[in-house]
Enzyme design. Structure first.
Site, PDB file in Angstrom:
ATOM      1  N   SER A 136      42.581   2.722   9.136  1.00  0.00           N
ATOM      2  CA  SER A 136      42.534   3.810   9.590  1.00  0.00           C
ATOM      3  C   SER A 136      44.116   3.929  10.627  1.00  0.00           C
ATOM      4  CB  SER A 136      41.766   3.571  11.427  1.00  0.00           C
ATOM      5  OG  SER A 136      40.179   3.466  11.094  1.00  0.00           O
ATOM      6  N   ARG A 148      46.662   4.404  19.872  1.00  0.00           N
ATOM      7  CA  ARG A 148      45.909   2.690  19.256  1.00  0.00           C
ATOM      8  C   ARG A 148      46.851   2.341  19.152  1.00  0.00           C
ATOM      9  NH1 ARG A 148      41.889   4.034  15.446  1.00  0.00           N
ATOM     10  NH2 ARG A 148      42.684   2.921  14.291  1.00  0.00           N
ATOM     11  N   ASP A 302      26.188   7.426  12.218  1.00  0.00           N
ATOM     12  CA  ASP A 302      26.835   7.280  12.941  1.00  0.00           C
ATOM     13  C   ASP A 302      27.453   7.583  14.578  1.00  0.00           C
ATOM     14  OD1 ASP A 302      28.938   5.531  13.245  1.00  0.00           O
ATOM     15  OD2 ASP A 302      30.473   6.039  12.587  1.00  0.00           O
ATOM     16  N   CYS A 345      28.547  35.471  11.107  1.00  0.00           N
ATOM     17  CA  CYS A 345      29.780  35.337  10.373  1.00  0.00           C
ATOM     18  C   CYS A 345      30.373  35.116   8.707  1.00  0.00           C
ATOM     19  CB  CYS A 345      30.357  33.501  10.957  1.00  0.00           C
ATOM     20  SG  CYS A 345      31.810  33.565  10.741  1.00  0.00           S
ATOM     21  N   CYS A 351      31.969  26.414   6.561  1.00  0.00           N
ATOM     22  CA  CYS A 351      31.424  26.261   7.916  1.00  0.00           C
ATOM     23  C   CYS A 351      30.502  25.833   7.183  1.00  0.00           C
ATOM     24  CB  CYS A 351      31.769  26.769   9.010  1.00  0.00           C
ATOM     25  SG  CYS A 351      31.779  25.872  10.481  1.00  0.00           S
ATOM     26  N   CYS A 355      29.605  19.570  12.471  1.00  0.00           N
ATOM     27  CA  CYS A 355      29.256  18.739  13.433  1.00  0.00           C
ATOM     28  C   CYS A 355      28.187  18.981  13.840  1.00  0.00           C
ATOM     29  CB  CYS A 355      29.823  17.659  13.154  1.00  0.00           C
ATOM     30  SG  CYS A 355      29.167  15.684  13.334  1.00  0.00           S
TER      31      CYS A 355
END
Length: 421
Positions: A136, A148, A302, A345, A351, A355
């Site tokens: 990351s 971070r 998650d 669309c 797409c 999420c």
């Protein structure tokens, strides 16, 4: 997450051997607050105050997880918090247990880390056992250190870069996972060229979109299915996201096709040609990728580690039963439920609503479930459409990526005029 594509697997669980515990305190992290879920539970394992997976639970997980797979390949994903807060001996035990229960299965492991705890011993272990390591890192030093930082507030970029240097020196396979926020999104080419120049061949970046609710302990992130809360100021805006993707795509498509792999570009091309994308947010449905906490609790995703999405616990429930349950199936199929604006669309099949955690907006005609980042994605899909169609045609003729890259570099396909850098 994610350090490897899970779509060749029936399902997989992202395991959290140290729960949400971390040696860093990133301002935008959606997982640190998950410690609130388990404050009443007695800590397990080494250290005081830690939420550590017990040896007994680890063995049961590995045995049951392998046993639940009918396909030969089994993918283990170790995540956090910070997964390297567990000692090297814990992961050496993982390898021994996997060998014990593997049978005819082929075991793969990937682990996500912030990189600050890496040393020669860790790297030798990863190399010896062929683990894929996801790092990351949010780009150049100024961008990365903006959000971070270590728990005490110190910048973390130099430690992360030191970890990457060790991985490269030991020949460990690694990739980079970067969060796109309101700061680094304004410098897309600086961001992208940093990764390319440091020799990163696999890059995935995730737009940070979080909403904040008032809480007695300070900030609290809104649950994925809530519509309340103000968008956090570190979140990328739709306009930033669209411009960010277009600028980086123009750079990548001219210089790096076939030599650098950017997850969202690969996923877009996969959807364009009718294949399964390696990115769950762009797939038609979800629900195949769960998350398991340090104590064995299994959640739908998650990003949905909230009590309402708890499927059970591996100490009392069968992994396969949980992941293939009617409840989890409904969760996965709900992704395909879209407002009329999305259903009509032209980019829907690229797409797929993105999420579900980002679908907290209302369409102009008052229908809920509209994705916050819609405008940015529409800009990106429109901009890349000529290239995607071009690459699709070339791929259908079985031309190698290098030949496609050369053709683009020769100017056979120029970008739309209104998106020139």
């Amino acid at each position: 997450m994610s350090t490897a594509s899970p779509f060749s697997h029936l399902f997989y669980l992202m395991a959290k051997p140290a729960g949400p515990l971390c040696n860093m305190k990133c301002e935008y992290c959606y997982y640190l607050e998950k410690e609130r879920l388990y404050r009443s539970e007695k800590p397990e394992g080494e250290g005081s105050g830690g939420l550590f997976m017990s040896d007994e639970l680890l063995e049961k997980f590995i045995r049951d997880y392998i046993g639940a797979h009918t396909r030969r390949e089994v993918l283990f994903t170790w995540h956090g918090g910070e997964a390297l807060l567990r000692p090297l001996s814990f992961y050496e035990r993982i390898v021994r247990l996997q060998k014990k229960y593997a049978g005819e299965h082929v075991i793969d492991n990937c682990i996500q880390t912030n990189g600050t705890l890496l040393n020669d011993d860790w790297c030798r272990f990863f190399r010896r056992n062929h683990w894929l390591v996801g790092i990351s890192i949010d780009g150049p030093e100024e961008f990365h250190n903006e959000f971070r930082r270590m728990k005490g507030g110190a910048p973390s970029w130099k430690k992360v870069m030191g970890g990457i240097h060790l991985l490269k020196r030991h020949g460990v396979e690694w990739n980079a996972m970067a969060v796109v926020n309101d700061f680094n999104a304004d410098y897309p080419l600086d961001f992208y060229r940093f990764f390319r120049d440091m020799g990163c061949r696999y890059l995935q970046f995730t737009p940070i979109v979080e909403r904040l609710l008032p809480h007695s302990d300070g900030r609290q992130l809104a649950a994925a299915d809530e519509t309340q809360g103000e968008v956090a100021d570190f979140s990328v805006t739709p306009e930033q996201w669209g411009n960010f993707l277009c600028k980086i795509f123009d750079e990548w498509v001219r210089h790096d096709v076939g030599t650098m792999f950017v997850q969202i570009f690969d996923a877009t091309l996969a959807n364009w040609v009718g294949a399964t994308p390696g990115l769950c947010s762009m797939a038609r449905t979800c629900g195949h990728a769960g998350a398991m906490e340090w104590n064995g609790d299994v959640y739908s995703c998650d990003h949905f580690v909230f009590p309402a999405y708890r499927l059970g616990n591996i100490l009392t429930d069968n992994i396969l039963d949980m992941m293939l349950s009617e409840r989890q199936t409904r969760f996965g199929m709900a992704k395909a439920s879209l407002p009329r604006l999305c259903r009509e669309c032209r980019w829907r099949n690229l797409c797929n609503g993105e999420c579900p955690k980002n679908r907290f907006c209302t369409t102009p005609d008052g229908e809920p479930g509209w994705n916050y980042l819609c405008a940015g994605y529409r800009q990106y899909f429109e901009h890349t459409a000529p290239y995607m169609e071009y690459m699709k045609q070339r791929l259908e003729r079985h031309e190698p990526p290098a030949m496609i890259m050369d053709a683009i570099a020769r100017g056979e396909l120029l970008p739309p005029r209104n998106h020139q850098n």
